[in-house]
Motif scaffolding. Structure first.
Motif, PDB file in Angstrom:
ATOM      1  N   ASP A   1      -5.688  37.876   9.829  1.00  0.00           N
ATOM      2  CA  ASP A   1      -6.847  36.994   9.720  1.00  0.00           C
ATOM      3  C   ASP A   1      -7.189  36.648   8.279  1.00  0.00           C
ATOM      4  OD1 ASP A   1      -7.199  37.036  12.487  1.00  0.00           O
ATOM      5  OD2 ASP A   1      -8.430  38.841  12.418  1.00  0.00           O
ATOM      6  N   ASP A   2      -6.404  37.148   7.332  1.00  0.00           N
ATOM      7  CA  ASP A   2      -6.680  36.894   5.919  1.00  0.00           C
ATOM      8  C   ASP A   2      -6.315  35.446   5.573  1.00  0.00           C
ATOM      9  OD1 ASP A   2      -6.886  36.872   3.151  1.00  0.00           O
ATOM     10  OD2 ASP A   2      -6.119  38.908   2.922  1.00  0.00           O
ATOM     11  N   SER A   3      -7.315  34.661   5.224  1.00  0.00           N
ATOM     12  CA  SER A   3      -7.107  33.223   5.009  1.00  0.00           C
ATOM     13  C   SER A   3      -6.302  32.905   3.749  1.00  0.00           C
ATOM     14  CB  SER A   3      -8.457  32.509   4.935  1.00  0.00           C
ATOM     15  OG  SER A   3      -9.231  33.009   3.857  1.00  0.00           O
ATOM     16  N   ARG A   4      -6.134  33.888   2.853  1.00  0.00           N
ATOM     17  CA  ARG A   4      -5.355  33.576   1.640  1.00  0.00           C
ATOM     18  C   ARG A   4      -3.875  33.445   1.933  1.00  0.00           C
ATOM     19  NH1 ARG A   4      -2.594  37.909  -0.739  1.00  0.00           N
ATOM     20  NH2 ARG A   4      -3.292  39.967  -0.041  1.00  0.00           N
ATOM     21  N   PHE A   5      -3.419  33.974   3.065  1.00  0.00           N
ATOM     22  CA  PHE A   5      -2.018  33.862   3.423  1.00  0.00           C
ATOM     23  C   PHE A   5      -1.737  32.498   4.056  1.00  0.00           C
ATOM     24  CE2 PHE A   5      -2.333  38.629   3.831  1.00  0.00           C
ATOM     25  CZ  PHE A   5      -1.500  38.916   2.763  1.00  0.00           C
ATOM     26  N   ARG A   6      -0.763  31.789   3.504  1.00  0.00           N
ATOM     27  CA  ARG A   6      -0.321  30.506   4.066  1.00  0.00           C
ATOM     28  C   ARG A   6       1.194  30.579   4.242  1.00  0.00           C
ATOM     29  NH1 ARG A   6      -4.629  27.058   2.629  1.00  0.00           N
ATOM     30  NH2 ARG A   6      -6.466  28.437   2.642  1.00  0.00           N
ATOM     31  N   THR A   7       1.662  30.285   5.432  1.00  0.00           N
ATOM     32  CA  THR A   7       3.070  30.475   5.760  1.00  0.00           C
ATOM     33  C   THR A   7       3.883  29.207   5.558  1.00  0.00           C
ATOM     34  OG1 THR A   7       2.454  32.142   7.406  1.00  0.00           O
ATOM     35  CG2 THR A   7       4.665  31.213   7.572  1.00  0.00           C
ATOM     36  N   LEU A   8       5.028  29.359   4.896  1.00  0.00           N
ATOM     37  CA  LEU A   8       5.967  28.258   4.695  1.00  0.00           C
ATOM     38  C   LEU A   8       7.254  28.574   5.440  1.00  0.00           C
ATOM     39  CD1 LEU A   8       5.614  27.754   0.817  1.00  0.00           C
ATOM     40  CD2 LEU A   8       4.176  26.818   2.648  1.00  0.00           C
ATOM     41  N   ASP A   9       7.879  27.539   6.000  1.00  0.00           N
ATOM     42  CA  ASP A   9       9.153  27.707   6.696  1.00  0.00           C
ATOM     43  C   ASP A   9      10.279  27.658   5.664  1.00  0.00           C
ATOM     44  OD1 ASP A   9      11.380  27.732   8.294  1.00  0.00           O
ATOM     45  OD2 ASP A   9      11.023  25.758   9.209  1.00  0.00           O
ATOM     46  N   ALA A  10      10.708  28.819   5.200  1.00  0.00           N
ATOM     47  CA  ALA A  10      11.705  28.883   4.129  1.00  0.00           C
ATOM     48  C   ALA A  10      13.108  28.547   4.604  1.00  0.00           C
ATOM     49  CB  ALA A  10      11.697  30.269   3.492  1.00  0.00           C
ATOM     50  N   SER A  11      13.291  28.342   5.907  1.00  0.00           N
ATOM     51  CA  SER A  11      14.611  27.944   6.409  1.00  0.00           C
ATOM     52  C   SER A  11      14.856  26.451   6.218  1.00  0.00           C
ATOM     53  CB  SER A  11      14.750  28.305   7.893  1.00  0.00           C
ATOM     54  OG  SER A  11      13.861  27.532   8.691  1.00  0.00           O
ATOM     55  N   ALA A  12      13.802  25.719   5.885  1.00  0.00           N
ATOM     56  CA  ALA A  12      13.920  24.275   5.670  1.00  0.00           C
ATOM     57  C   ALA A  12      14.567  23.985   4.319  1.00  0.00           C
ATOM     58  CB  ALA A  12      12.540  23.627   5.752  1.00  0.00           C
ATOM     59  N   ALA A  13      14.907  22.703   4.090  1.00  0.00           N
ATOM     60  CA  ALA A  13      15.493  22.278   2.819  1.00  0.00           C
ATOM     61  C   ALA A  13      14.478  22.494   1.699  1.00  0.00           C
ATOM     62  CB  ALA A  13      15.888  20.811   2.893  1.00  0.00           C
ATOM     63  N   PRO A  14      14.944  22.767   0.471  1.00  0.00           N
ATOM     64  CA  PRO A  14      14.028  23.046  -0.648  1.00  0.00           C
ATOM     65  C   PRO A  14      12.937  22.003  -0.841  1.00  0.00           C
ATOM     66  CG  PRO A  14      16.277  23.539  -1.282  1.00  0.00           C
ATOM     67  CD  PRO A  14      16.354  22.891   0.070  1.00  0.00           C
ATOM     68  N   GLU A  15      13.293  20.716  -0.672  1.00  0.00           N
ATOM     69  CA  GLU A  15      12.282  19.679  -0.881  1.00  0.00           C
ATOM     70  C   GLU A  15      11.210  19.700   0.216  1.00  0.00           C
ATOM     71  OE1 GLU A  15      15.922  17.723   1.105  1.00  0.00           O
ATOM     72  OE2 GLU A  15      15.496  19.206  -0.474  1.00  0.00           O
ATOM     73  N   VAL A  16      11.600  20.142   1.407  1.00  0.00           N
ATOM     74  CA  VAL A  16      10.635  20.258   2.505  1.00  0.00           C
ATOM     75  C   VAL A  16       9.699  21.435   2.259  1.00  0.00           C
ATOM     76  CG1 VAL A  16      10.355  20.654   4.990  1.00  0.00           C
ATOM     77  CG2 VAL A  16      12.213  19.194   4.152  1.00  0.00           C
ATOM     78  N   VAL A  17      10.264  22.553   1.810  1.00  0.00           N
ATOM     79  CA  VAL A  17       9.445  23.725   1.485  1.00  0.00           C
ATOM     80  C   VAL A  17       8.476  23.384   0.356  1.00  0.00           C
ATOM     81  CG1 VAL A  17       9.469  26.124   0.718  1.00  0.00           C
ATOM     82  CG2 VAL A  17      11.285  25.286   2.217  1.00  0.00           C
ATOM     83  N   MET A  18       8.954  22.620  -0.610  1.00  0.00           N
ATOM     84  CA  MET A  18       8.114  22.193  -1.722  1.00  0.00           C
ATOM     85  C   MET A  18       6.922  21.385  -1.221  1.00  0.00           C
ATOM     86  SD  MET A  18       7.433  21.865  -4.960  1.00  0.00           S
ATOM     87  CE  MET A  18       6.792  20.706  -6.169  1.00  0.00           C
ATOM     88  N   GLU A  19       7.166  20.476  -0.313  1.00  0.00           N
ATOM     89  CA  GLU A  19       6.085  19.657   0.224  1.00  0.00           C
ATOM     90  C   GLU A  19       5.097  20.506   1.012  1.00  0.00           C
ATOM     91  OE1 GLU A  19       3.542  16.688   0.903  1.00  0.00           O
ATOM     92  OE2 GLU A  19       5.234  16.689  -0.499  1.00  0.00           O
ATOM     93  N   GLN A  20       5.602  21.483   1.750  1.00  0.00           N
ATOM     94  CA  GLN A  20       4.711  22.402   2.463  1.00  0.00           C
ATOM     95  C   GLN A  20       3.786  23.113   1.476  1.00  0.00           C
ATOM     96  OE1 GLN A  20       6.754  25.163   5.153  1.00  0.00           O
ATOM     97  NE2 GLN A  20       8.417  23.698   5.367  1.00  0.00           N
ATOM     98  N   ALA A  21       4.369  23.578   0.379  1.00  0.00           N
ATOM     99  CA  ALA A  21       3.594  24.301  -0.623  1.00  0.00           C
ATOM    100  C   ALA A  21       2.540  23.402  -1.264  1.00  0.00           C
ATOM    101  CB  ALA A  21       4.521  24.873  -1.691  1.00  0.00           C
ATOM    102  N   VAL A  22       2.910  22.185  -1.587  1.00  0.00           N
ATOM    103  CA  VAL A  22       1.979  21.241  -2.206  1.00  0.00           C
ATOM    104  C   VAL A  22       0.801  20.969  -1.273  1.00  0.00           C
ATOM    105  CG1 VAL A  22       1.688  18.851  -2.970  1.00  0.00           C
ATOM    106  CG2 VAL A  22       3.670  20.167  -3.723  1.00  0.00           C
ATOM    107  N   GLN A  23       1.094  20.821   0.013  1.00  0.00           N
ATOM    108  CA  GLN A  23       0.024  20.577   0.985  1.00  0.00           C
ATOM    109  C   GLN A  23      -0.961  21.733   1.013  1.00  0.00           C
ATOM    110  OE1 GLN A  23      -0.635  17.772   2.613  1.00  0.00           O
ATOM    111  NE2 GLN A  23       1.118  16.838   1.595  1.00  0.00           N
ATOM    112  N   GLU A  24      -0.451  22.947   0.912  1.00  0.00           N
ATOM    113  CA  GLU A  24      -1.345  24.114   0.905  1.00  0.00           C
ATOM    114  C   GLU A  24      -2.162  24.180  -0.385  1.00  0.00           C
ATOM    115  OE1 GLU A  24      -2.033  25.822   3.378  1.00  0.00           O
ATOM    116  OE2 GLU A  24      -0.415  25.313   4.738  1.00  0.00           O
TER     117      GLU A  24
END
Length: 221
Positions: A186-209
């Motif tokens: 329940d800790d809101s500081r944790f945000r999950t990224l799908d690291a199996s995706a391509a690097p540019e997709v993971v990057m976009e996930q991170a930017v959105q967070e």
């Protein structure tokens, strides 16, 4: 339009940590984010664990050296915490006091996953020792780069291995279960990224967070 001056500055910068199992692409992600932040004039401070200071890097060498194969779990945890205590006091706290963004490649949660779950020392023991090192400091945001162990090991086939890389599949599965538990907490500081995706997709996930963090330093990200 939102006035950036109305956004919170928190008076201590931002501590953003990156966690994940071996081969999850954290280092690549951090470098990409650092370039993006630099482009908007919010040049971050990059640090890593274990290490990040002269003393910490010496500890890192001991921890990862193949010659340290006989190291017991308790020693491993204490060395991790020692490196963390030095990094916080020597680098992270001064940077936050100057209102900088700190990007940290692994932090206290790594000990929960690796020593608490992986080594079986338990989360209570790890949290108790982490409390000494942290001195009340907590990340503002933690990006969990989740990647199943078998995929991580495939990515590491061409990498020169260190002591932790050479651990058993079972060990890395326990580490992954630790990170998975964090992602489901329940800790809101944790945000999950799908690291199996391509690097540019993971990057976009991170930017959105990061865009969800209301802070002047991230206003134009």
């Amino acid at each position: 339009m939102t006035d950036p001056e109305s956004l919170p500055n928190r008076g201590k910068g931002l501590l953003i940590t990156f966690e994940g199992p071996e081969g999850s692409g954290k280092t690549t992600l951090i470098r990409s984010l650092a370039q993006k932040l630099d482009g908007i004039g919010a040049t971050p401070v990059l640090v890593r664990e274990p290490g990040g200071t002269a003393i910490g890097e010496q500890i890192r060498n001991i921890l990862l050296d193949l010659a340290s194969e006989g190291m017991c779990a308790e020693t491993e945890l204490l060395l991790m915490v020692a490196s963390r205590a030095q990094l916080i006091r020597e680098t992270i706290r001064p940077a936050l006091a100057e209102d900088k963004i700190v990007l940290c490649d692994r932090f206290a949660d790594a000990s929960v996953a690796y020593q608490g779950f992986g080594r079986g020392l338990g989360t209570g023991t790890v949290h108790a020792l982490n409390a000494i090192a942290l001195g009340g400091l907590q990340p503002d945001l933690t990006l969990l780069c989740l990647l199943p162990p078998h995929l991580g090991r495939m990515r590491l086939k061409t990498r020169i291995t260190d002591r932790l890389d050479r651990e058993t599949v079972e060990f890395h599965e326990r580490v992954f279960s630790g990170y998975l538990a964090m992602s489901e907490s329940d800790d809101s500081r944790f945000r999950t990224l799908d690291a199996s995706a391509a690097p540019e997709v993971v990057m976009e996930q991170a930017v959105q967070e990061l865009r969800k963090v209301e802070h002047r330093l991230l206003y134009t990200l």
